[in-house]
Design a protein around this motif. Structure first.
Motif, PDB file in Angstrom:
ATOM      1  N   MET A   1       0.850  -1.198   0.000  1.00  0.00           N
ATOM      2  CA  MET A   1       0.000   0.000   0.000  1.00  0.00           C
ATOM      3  C   MET A   1       0.881   1.241   0.000  1.00  0.00           C
ATOM      4  O   MET A   1       1.379   1.664   1.040  1.00  0.00           O
ATOM      5  CB  MET A   1      -0.923  -0.004   1.217  1.00  0.00           C
ATOM      6  N   PHE A   2       1.127   1.795  -1.194  1.00  0.00           N
ATOM      7  CA  PHE A   2       1.999   2.955  -1.370  1.00  0.00           C
ATOM      8  C   PHE A   2       3.368   2.732  -0.742  1.00  0.00           C
ATOM      9  O   PHE A   2       3.948   3.640  -0.142  1.00  0.00           O
ATOM     10  CB  PHE A   2       1.351   4.215  -0.798  1.00  0.00           C
ATOM     11  N   ALA A   3       3.873   1.505  -0.874  1.00  0.00           N
ATOM     12  CA  ALA A   3       5.167   1.177  -0.284  1.00  0.00           C
ATOM     13  C   ALA A   3       6.250   2.093  -0.836  1.00  0.00           C
ATOM     14  O   ALA A   3       6.383   2.254  -2.046  1.00  0.00           O
ATOM     15  CB  ALA A   3       5.513  -0.278  -0.575  1.00  0.00           C
ATOM     16  N   GLY A   4       6.993   2.707   0.072  1.00  0.00           N
ATOM     17  CA  GLY A   4       8.082   3.578  -0.327  1.00  0.00           C
ATOM     18  C   GLY A   4       7.670   4.976  -0.727  1.00  0.00           C
ATOM     19  O   GLY A   4       8.531   5.811  -1.022  1.00  0.00           O
ATOM     20  N   SER A   5       6.369   5.253  -0.761  1.00  0.00           N
ATOM     21  CA  SER A   5       5.887   6.575  -1.169  1.00  0.00           C
ATOM     22  C   SER A   5       5.821   7.518   0.027  1.00  0.00           C
ATOM     23  O   SER A   5       5.437   7.112   1.129  1.00  0.00           O
ATOM     24  CB  SER A   5       4.496   6.469  -1.804  1.00  0.00           C
ATOM     25  N   LYS A   6       6.187   8.764  -0.220  1.00  0.00           N
ATOM     26  CA  LYS A   6       6.066   9.804   0.792  1.00  0.00           C
ATOM     27  C   LYS A   6       5.275  10.958   0.205  1.00  0.00           C
ATOM     28  O   LYS A   6       5.430  11.280  -0.974  1.00  0.00           O
ATOM     29  CB  LYS A   6       7.445  10.275   1.268  1.00  0.00           C
ATOM     30  N   PHE A   7       4.447  11.574   1.026  1.00  0.00           N
ATOM     31  CA  PHE A   7       3.528  12.603   0.552  1.00  0.00           C
ATOM     32  C   PHE A   7       3.730  13.903   1.324  1.00  0.00           C
ATOM     33  O   PHE A   7       3.984  13.901   2.532  1.00  0.00           O
ATOM     34  CB  PHE A   7       2.083  12.136   0.708  1.00  0.00           C
ATOM     35  N   ALA A   8       3.558  15.007   0.587  1.00  0.00           N
ATOM     36  CA  ALA A   8       3.690  16.321   1.208  1.00  0.00           C
ATOM     37  C   ALA A   8       2.479  16.672   2.048  1.00  0.00           C
ATOM     38  O   ALA A   8       2.574  17.436   3.015  1.00  0.00           O
ATOM     39  CB  ALA A   8       3.897  17.385   0.128  1.00  0.00           C
ATOM     40  N   ALA A   9       1.305  16.131   1.681  1.00  0.00           N
ATOM     41  CA  ALA A   9       0.081  16.434   2.428  1.00  0.00           C
ATOM     42  C   ALA A   9      -0.984  15.401   2.091  1.00  0.00           C
ATOM     43  O   ALA A   9      -0.934  14.755   1.037  1.00  0.00           O
ATOM     44  CB  ALA A   9      -0.424  17.835   2.093  1.00  0.00           C
ATOM     45  N   PHE A  10      -1.961  15.273   2.989  1.00  0.00           N
ATOM     46  CA  PHE A  10      -3.133  14.438   2.773  1.00  0.00           C
ATOM     47  C   PHE A  10      -4.345  15.344   2.575  1.00  0.00           C
ATOM     48  O   PHE A  10      -4.564  16.292   3.348  1.00  0.00           O
ATOM     49  CB  PHE A  10      -3.395  13.531   3.971  1.00  0.00           C
ATOM     50  N   LEU A  11      -5.143  15.061   1.557  1.00  0.00           N
ATOM     51  CA  LEU A  11      -6.348  15.837   1.247  1.00  0.00           C
ATOM     52  C   LEU A  11      -7.562  14.922   1.364  1.00  0.00           C
ATOM     53  O   LEU A  11      -7.672  13.943   0.624  1.00  0.00           O
ATOM     54  CB  LEU A  11      -6.255  16.429  -0.162  1.00  0.00           C
ATOM     55  N   PHE A  12      -8.457  15.248   2.293  1.00  0.00           N
ATOM     56  CA  PHE A  12      -9.590  14.375   2.589  1.00  0.00           C
ATOM     57  C   PHE A  12     -10.903  14.976   2.095  1.00  0.00           C
ATOM     58  O   PHE A  12     -11.242  16.116   2.444  1.00  0.00           O
ATOM     59  CB  PHE A  12      -9.736  14.171   4.108  1.00  0.00           C
ATOM     60  N   ASP A  13     -11.654  14.210   1.305  1.00  0.00           N
ATOM     61  CA  ASP A  13     -13.062  14.516   1.133  1.00  0.00           C
ATOM     62  C   ASP A  13     -13.718  14.391   2.511  1.00  0.00           C
ATOM     63  O   ASP A  13     -13.131  13.835   3.440  1.00  0.00           O
ATOM     64  CB  ASP A  13     -13.666  13.517   0.131  1.00  0.00           C
ATOM     65  N   MET A  14     -14.949  14.881   2.648  1.00  0.00           N
ATOM     66  CA  MET A  14     -15.602  14.824   3.955  1.00  0.00           C
ATOM     67  C   MET A  14     -16.661  13.720   4.025  1.00  0.00           C
ATOM     68  O   MET A  14     -16.465  12.684   4.657  1.00  0.00           O
ATOM     69  CB  MET A  14     -16.237  16.182   4.296  1.00  0.00           C
ATOM     70  N   ASP A  15     -17.800  13.927   3.367  1.00  0.00           N
ATOM     71  CA  ASP A  15     -18.915  12.985   3.477  1.00  0.00           C
ATOM     72  C   ASP A  15     -18.553  11.643   2.863  1.00  0.00           C
ATOM     73  O   ASP A  15     -18.163  11.557   1.692  1.00  0.00           O
ATOM     74  CB  ASP A  15     -20.155  13.550   2.776  1.00  0.00           C
ATOM     75  N   GLY A  16     -18.664  10.583   3.666  1.00  0.00           N
ATOM     76  CA  GLY A  16     -18.346   9.248   3.190  1.00  0.00           C
ATOM     77  C   GLY A  16     -16.876   8.913   3.291  1.00  0.00           C
ATOM     78  O   GLY A  16     -16.479   7.769   3.060  1.00  0.00           O
ATOM     79  N   THR A  17     -16.060   9.898   3.645  1.00  0.00           N
ATOM     80  CA  THR A  17     -14.611   9.692   3.706  1.00  0.00           C
ATOM     81  C   THR A  17     -14.071   9.844   5.127  1.00  0.00           C
ATOM     82  O   THR A  17     -13.309   8.994   5.596  1.00  0.00           O
ATOM     83  CB  THR A  17     -13.888  10.658   2.755  1.00  0.00           C
ATOM     84  N   VAL A  18     -14.421  10.907   5.834  1.00  0.00           N
ATOM     85  CA  VAL A  18     -14.044  11.021   7.251  1.00  0.00           C
ATOM     86  C   VAL A  18     -15.263  10.972   8.161  1.00  0.00           C
ATOM     87  O   VAL A  18     -15.142  10.737   9.358  1.00  0.00           O
ATOM     88  CB  VAL A  18     -13.220  12.299   7.535  1.00  0.00           C
ATOM     89  N   LEU A  19     -16.450  11.199   7.592  1.00  0.00           N
ATOM     90  CA  LEU A  19     -17.680  11.056   8.375  1.00  0.00           C
ATOM     91  C   LEU A  19     -18.785  10.489   7.488  1.00  0.00           C
ATOM     92  O   LEU A  19     -18.723  10.563   6.264  1.00  0.00           O
ATOM     93  CB  LEU A  19     -18.098  12.390   9.008  1.00  0.00           C
ATOM     94  N   ASN A  20     -19.779   9.912   8.150  1.00  0.00           N
ATOM     95  CA  ASN A  20     -20.904   9.312   7.433  1.00  0.00           C
ATOM     96  C   ASN A  20     -22.158  10.135   7.692  1.00  0.00           C
ATOM     97  O   ASN A  20     -22.705  10.124   8.787  1.00  0.00           O
ATOM     98  CB  ASN A  20     -21.104   7.871   7.895  1.00  0.00           C
ATOM     99  N   SER A  21     -22.584  10.868   6.666  1.00  0.00           N
ATOM    100  CA  SER A  21     -23.790  11.693   6.757  1.00  0.00           C
ATOM    101  C   SER A  21     -24.842  11.227   5.752  1.00  0.00           C
ATOM    102  O   SER A  21     -25.778  11.961   5.453  1.00  0.00           O
ATOM    103  CB  SER A  21     -23.450  13.166   6.492  1.00  0.00           C
ATOM    104  N   ILE A  22     -24.665  10.004   5.237  1.00  0.00           N
ATOM    105  CA  ILE A  22     -25.535   9.540   4.158  1.00  0.00           C
ATOM    106  C   ILE A  22     -27.002   9.539   4.562  1.00  0.00           C
ATOM    107  O   ILE A  22     -27.863   9.992   3.803  1.00  0.00           O
ATOM    108  CB  ILE A  22     -25.094   8.138   3.687  1.00  0.00           C
ATOM    109  N   ALA A  23     -27.310   9.032   5.749  1.00  0.00           N
ATOM    110  CA  ALA A  23     -28.716   8.949   6.165  1.00  0.00           C
ATOM    111  C   ALA A  23     -29.355  10.330   6.208  1.00  0.00           C
ATOM    112  O   ALA A  23     -30.470  10.533   5.705  1.00  0.00           O
ATOM    113  CB  ALA A  23     -28.823   8.262   7.526  1.00  0.00           C
ATOM    114  N   ALA A  24     -28.649  11.298   6.806  1.00  0.00           N
ATOM    115  CA  ALA A  24     -29.191  12.654   6.906  1.00  0.00           C
ATOM    116  C   ALA A  24     -29.348  13.283   5.523  1.00  0.00           C
ATOM    117  O   ALA A  24     -30.395  13.874   5.208  1.00  0.00           O
ATOM    118  CB  ALA A  24     -28.281  13.517   7.779  1.00  0.00           C
ATOM    119  N   ALA A  25     -28.328  13.163   4.691  1.00  0.00           N
ATOM    120  CA  ALA A  25     -28.387  13.765   3.352  1.00  0.00           C
ATOM    121  C   ALA A  25     -29.498  13.151   2.523  1.00  0.00           C
ATOM    122  O   ALA A  25     -30.249  13.864   1.836  1.00  0.00           O
ATOM    123  CB  ALA A  25     -27.047  13.589   2.647  1.00  0.00           C
ATOM    124  N   GLU A  26     -29.631  11.845   2.598  1.00  0.00           N
ATOM    125  CA  GLU A  26     -30.641  11.191   1.780  1.00  0.00           C
ATOM    126  C   GLU A  26     -32.054  11.461   2.271  1.00  0.00           C
ATOM    127  O   GLU A  26     -32.992  11.468   1.472  1.00  0.00           O
ATOM    128  CB  GLU A  26     -30.350   9.690   1.685  1.00  0.00           C
TER     129      GLU A  26
END
Length: 221
Positions: A1-26
């Motif tokens: 899983m990305f063996a040997g890779s280094k990243f300058a930053a992590f960019l996260f989507d929100m809904d479905g990625t760091v939190l689950n708001s599907i029930a409320a949105a739907e």
């Protein structure tokens, strides 16, 4: 899983990625779809990962003002925060990251994003790109390019965390690497990217220059 890779930053989507708001949105979007005579089962899968104004505009419904409808939906979604929870492992994972090395990049308006982040108990990022910050939403890469720029790095040196096809396409178009979060997927998503169902599966290491690498947790191997 990305063996040997280094990243300058992590960019996260929100809904479905760091939190689950599907029930409320739907819940909110179901009422809207019914009011406009749409087939709810067919329509609901199309709302995820995109800005409301682009979802509505793409329908080309006669006499519908996409801006006004999107504003009304924002108010309705802001009033319905019931059942919003963090994706498993997201809170400790985000807290482990250097604050200046990550951002949330969401198609939600800033007001709604902050309400959902608070409801889920997610750490508020030092930097966030929301619907108002770009002219073209996902699947256009603008939001990820802007987030990288604001963090002072190149998008190609970032890792994007996404769950929805529109966001994955945006991450790809930005030149970033992509990790797919499958925690909320009802059906498997066909993707060439690495995928995890929980942040408990991964950890991080930060080198002397601040670059971040992923480490697979032994109990998740």
């Amino acid at each position: 899983m990305f063996a040997g890779s280094k990243f300058a930053a992590f960019l996260f989507d929100m809904d479905g990625t760091v939190l689950n708001s599907i029930a409320a949105a739907e819940r909110v979007w179901t009422k809207w779809a019914e009011r406009h005579g749409l087939d709810v089962a067919t329509f609901l899968p199309t709302i995820h990962g995109k800005r409301a104004i682009e979802t509505i505009g793409g329908l080309r419904l006669p006499g519908v003002d996409a801006v006004a409808e999107a504003d009304a939906l924002l108010k309705a979604e802001a009033d319905d925060l019931e059942g919003i929870v963090p994706i498993p492992g997201a809170v400790p994972f985000l807290k482990s990251l250097p604050p200046e090395r990550w951002a949330i990049v969401t198609s939600a308006p800033r007001e709604l994003a902050l309400l959902r982040i608070e409801a889920a108990g997610i750490p508020v990022p030092a930097m966030m790109v929301t619907a108002e910050d770009v002219t073209h939403g996902k699947p256009a890469p603008d939001c990820f390019l802007l987030a990288a720029k604001r963090l002072g790095v190149e998008a190609r040196d970032c890792l994007v965390f996404e769950d929805a096809p529109a966001g994955i396409a945006a991450g790809e178009a930005s030149g970033a690497s992509v990790m797919v979060i499958s925690a909320t997927h009802v059906h498997p998503l066909q993707t060439r990217h690495d995928s995890i169902a929980s942040y408990d599966e991964i950890g991080i290491a930060v080198d002397d220059t601040g670059l971040i690498s992923l480490e697979q947790q032994r109990d998740a191997a």
